[in-house]
Design a protein around this motif. Structure first.
Motif, PDB file in Angstrom:
ATOM      1  N   ASP A  63      -9.417  19.430  18.598  1.00  0.00           N
ATOM      2  CA  ASP A  63      -7.984  19.521  18.298  1.00  0.00           C
ATOM      3  C   ASP A  63      -7.159  18.726  19.308  1.00  0.00           C
ATOM      4  O   ASP A  63      -6.193  18.054  18.942  1.00  0.00           O
ATOM      5  N   GLN A  64      -7.538  18.802  20.593  1.00  0.00           N
ATOM      6  CA  GLN A  64      -6.813  18.047  21.617  1.00  0.00           C
ATOM      7  C   GLN A  64      -6.953  16.545  21.384  1.00  0.00           C
ATOM      8  O   GLN A  64      -5.982  15.806  21.504  1.00  0.00           O
ATOM      9  N   VAL A  65      -8.146  16.101  21.062  1.00  0.00           N
ATOM     10  CA  VAL A  65      -8.366  14.673  20.812  1.00  0.00           C
ATOM     11  C   VAL A  65      -7.598  14.233  19.567  1.00  0.00           C
ATOM     12  O   VAL A  65      -6.942  13.188  19.569  1.00  0.00           O
ATOM     13  N   LYS A  66      -7.657  15.028  18.521  1.00  0.00           N
ATOM     14  CA  LYS A  66      -6.945  14.675  17.288  1.00  0.00           C
ATOM     15  C   LYS A  66      -5.440  14.569  17.508  1.00  0.00           C
ATOM     16  O   LYS A  66      -4.774  13.748  16.882  1.00  0.00           O
ATOM     17  N   SER A  67      -4.903  15.395  18.409  1.00  0.00           N
ATOM     18  CA  SER A  67      -3.456  15.382  18.649  1.00  0.00           C
ATOM     19  C   SER A  67      -3.027  14.231  19.560  1.00  0.00           C
ATOM     20  O   SER A  67      -1.831  13.941  19.660  1.00  0.00           O
ATOM     21  N   ALA A  68      -3.964  13.594  20.211  1.00  0.00           N
ATOM     22  CA  ALA A  68      -3.652  12.522  21.153  1.00  0.00           C
ATOM     23  C   ALA A  68      -3.535  11.179  20.442  1.00  0.00           C
ATOM     24  O   ALA A  68      -4.198  10.929  19.431  1.00  0.00           O
ATOM     25  N   ALA A  69      -2.705  10.313  20.999  1.00  0.00           N
ATOM     26  CA  ALA A  69      -2.555   8.957  20.451  1.00  0.00           C
ATOM     27  C   ALA A  69      -3.699   8.060  20.879  1.00  0.00           C
ATOM     28  O   ALA A  69      -3.974   7.056  20.228  1.00  0.00           O
ATOM     29  N   GLY A  70      -4.371   8.399  21.969  1.00  0.00           N
ATOM     30  CA  GLY A  70      -5.482   7.610  22.472  1.00  0.00           C
ATOM     31  C   GLY A  70      -6.297   8.411  23.464  1.00  0.00           C
ATOM     32  O   GLY A  70      -5.922   9.535  23.828  1.00  0.00           O
ATOM     33  N   VAL A  71      -7.413   7.813  23.901  1.00  0.00           N
ATOM     34  CA  VAL A  71      -8.324   8.502  24.809  1.00  0.00           C
ATOM     35  C   VAL A  71      -8.745   7.548  25.924  1.00  0.00           C
ATOM     36  O   VAL A  71      -9.223   6.442  25.645  1.00  0.00           O
ATOM     37  N   ILE A  72      -8.563   7.998  27.160  1.00  0.00           N
ATOM     38  CA  ILE A  72      -9.083   7.280  28.317  1.00  0.00           C
ATOM     39  C   ILE A  72     -10.343   8.009  28.773  1.00  0.00           C
ATOM     40  O   ILE A  72     -10.329   9.220  28.973  1.00  0.00           O
ATOM     41  N   PHE A  73     -11.423   7.248  28.909  1.00  0.00           N
ATOM     42  CA  PHE A  73     -12.674   7.789  29.424  1.00  0.00           C
ATOM     43  C   PHE A  73     -12.844   7.322  30.863  1.00  0.00           C
ATOM     44  O   PHE A  73     -12.796   6.117  31.130  1.00  0.00           O
ATOM     45  N   VAL A  74     -13.036   8.263  31.768  1.00  0.00           N
ATOM     46  CA  VAL A  74     -13.276   7.954  33.179  1.00  0.00           C
ATOM     47  C   VAL A  74     -14.677   8.473  33.485  1.00  0.00           C
ATOM     48  O   VAL A  74     -14.887   9.679  33.576  1.00  0.00           O
ATOM     49  N   THR A  75     -15.630   7.545  33.598  1.00  0.00           N
ATOM     50  CA  THR A  75     -17.019   7.967  33.676  1.00  0.00           C
ATOM     51  C   THR A  75     -17.725   7.553  34.956  1.00  0.00           C
ATOM     52  O   THR A  75     -17.600   6.423  35.397  1.00  0.00           O
ATOM     53  N   PRO A  76     -18.490   8.480  35.528  1.00  0.00           N
ATOM     54  CA  PRO A  76     -19.411   8.078  36.580  1.00  0.00           C
ATOM     55  C   PRO A  76     -20.629   7.402  35.937  1.00  0.00           C
ATOM     56  O   PRO A  76     -20.720   7.324  34.708  1.00  0.00           O
ATOM     57  N   GLU A  77     -21.521   6.943  36.768  1.00  0.00           N
ATOM     58  CA  GLU A  77     -22.772   6.366  36.280  1.00  0.00           C
ATOM     59  C   GLU A  77     -23.922   7.187  36.830  1.00  0.00           C
ATOM     60  O   GLU A  77     -24.066   7.325  38.045  1.00  0.00           O
ATOM     61  N   TYR A  78     -24.701   7.760  35.931  1.00  0.00           N
ATOM     62  CA  TYR A  78     -25.881   8.538  36.313  1.00  0.00           C
ATOM     63  C   TYR A  78     -27.098   7.818  35.764  1.00  0.00           C
ATOM     64  O   TYR A  78     -27.198   7.601  34.542  1.00  0.00           O
ATOM     65  N   ASN A  79     -28.000   7.431  36.632  1.00  0.00           N
ATOM     66  CA  ASN A  79     -29.235   6.766  36.214  1.00  0.00           C
ATOM     67  C   ASN A  79     -28.967   5.573  35.303  1.00  0.00           C
ATOM     68  O   ASN A  79     -29.603   5.381  34.286  1.00  0.00           O
ATOM     69  N   ARG A  80     -27.953   4.806  35.663  1.00  0.00           N
ATOM     70  CA  ARG A  80     -27.560   3.572  34.971  1.00  0.00           C
ATOM     71  C   ARG A  80     -27.068   3.795  33.546  1.00  0.00           C
ATOM     72  O   ARG A  80     -27.185   2.930  32.682  1.00  0.00           O
ATOM     73  N   SER A  81     -26.481   4.960  33.313  1.00  0.00           N
ATOM     74  CA  SER A  81     -25.903   5.245  32.009  1.00  0.00           C
ATOM     75  C   SER A  81     -24.795   6.280  32.188  1.00  0.00           C
ATOM     76  O   SER A  81     -24.500   6.706  33.295  1.00  0.00           O
ATOM     77  N   MET A  82     -24.197   6.671  31.073  1.00  0.00           N
ATOM     78  CA  MET A  82     -23.161   7.702  31.114  1.00  0.00           C
ATOM     79  C   MET A  82     -23.808   9.065  31.314  1.00  0.00           C
ATOM     80  O   MET A  82     -24.963   9.266  30.938  1.00  0.00           O
ATOM     81  N   PRO A  83     -23.079  10.005  31.872  1.00  0.00           N
ATOM     82  CA  PRO A  83     -23.618  11.358  32.058  1.00  0.00           C
ATOM     83  C   PRO A  83     -23.877  12.050  30.723  1.00  0.00           C
ATOM     84  O   PRO A  83     -23.169  11.822  29.729  1.00  0.00           O
ATOM     85  N   GLY A  84     -24.869  12.925  30.726  1.00  0.00           N
ATOM     86  CA  GLY A  84     -25.211  13.673  29.517  1.00  0.00           C
ATOM     87  C   GLY A  84     -24.067  14.520  29.005  1.00  0.00           C
ATOM     88  O   GLY A  84     -23.884  14.668  27.793  1.00  0.00           O
ATOM     89  N   VAL A  85     -23.260  15.081  29.913  1.00  0.00           N
ATOM     90  CA  VAL A  85     -22.140  15.924  29.495  1.00  0.00           C
ATOM     91  C   VAL A  85     -21.126  15.116  28.679  1.00  0.00           C
ATOM     92  O   VAL A  85     -20.529  15.639  27.729  1.00  0.00           O
ATOM     93  N   LEU A  86     -20.955  13.853  29.013  1.00  0.00           N
ATOM     94  CA  LEU A  86     -20.035  13.002  28.248  1.00  0.00           C
ATOM     95  C   LEU A  86     -20.616  12.684  26.879  1.00  0.00           C
ATOM     96  O   LEU A  86     -19.921  12.763  25.861  1.00  0.00           O
ATOM     97  N   LYS A  87     -21.889  12.345  26.823  1.00  0.00           N
ATOM     98  CA  LYS A  87     -22.531  12.070  25.530  1.00  0.00           C
ATOM     99  C   LYS A  87     -22.500  13.317  24.652  1.00  0.00           C
ATOM    100  O   LYS A  87     -22.254  13.231  23.438  1.00  0.00           O
TER     101      LYS A  87
END
Length: 182
Positions: A63-87
């Motif tokens: 619901d929060q994402v749907k109500s937003a006009a856009g999304v900024i992703f701020v990601t660390p790098e874990y083992n040369r990829s995105m974190p599992g929690v983000l995926k």
């Protein structure tokens, strides 16, 4: 102005990426916009069997994402990829099939790491997923930040050495959102 969701790919309270995500919202270019930080840490692990009855934290994030006009992703790098929690959050937000919260949302991607390459590989993997989700993603300017003392001040502001660059990125991103608004 618009509401922008900021998804931080780290759960740690004091994470570098969380600090940068919050500091971005205090830049001059961000004035007049609202920013929300959906909680991805309370999401259960994605299980397709739950698509028909999504958990309350999943429904709230979507619901929060749907109500937003856009999304900024701020990601660390874990083992040369995105974190599992983000995926996991991306998977939840895209399901069930045909009910994606992400579709058409203009995205911005950045991240910070102690390493000199910043989060370049994590960002590339994330961009691949965002493409599959139908999220038009800002490509330039790229932001590969190396954490240094003073990147974020004790007052929670972007430090002087990076302020102009990141304010320019924020201006470009907000123009991107305007270009893709319905």
């Amino acid at each position: 102005m618009s509401t922008i969701a900021v998804i931080v790919g780290s759960l740690r309270d004091g994470s570098y990426n969380r600090q940068v995500g919050h500091a971005l919202t205090r830049l001059p270019a961000a004035k007049g916009h609202d920013f929300i930080f959906p909680d991805i840490g309370t999401l259960p692990l994605y299980d397709q069997d739950d698509d028909k009855d999504q958990a309350a934290p999943v429904v709230e994030m979507k619901d929060q994402v749907k109500s937003a006009a856009g999304v900024i992703f701020v990601t660390p790098e874990y083992n040369r990829s995105m974190p599992g929690v983000l995926k996991n959050a991306l998977d939840h937000g895209s399901r069930p099939y045909g009910e994606s919260a992400w579709l058409g949302k203009p995205a911005g991607v950045l991240g910070v790491s102690p390493g000199k390459a910043g989060t370049a590989l994590a960002q590339q993997h994330l961009r691949n997923v965002l493409s599959a989700l139908g999220m038009p993603t800002l490509h330039q300017p790229d932001v590969f930040l190396q954490w240094t003392d003073g990147l974020v001040t004790d007052d929670g502001e972007i430090g002087e050495g990076s302020r102009d660059f990141l304010d320019g990125w924020m201006k470009a991103y907000l123009r991107w959102v305007e270009m893709h608004s319905n």
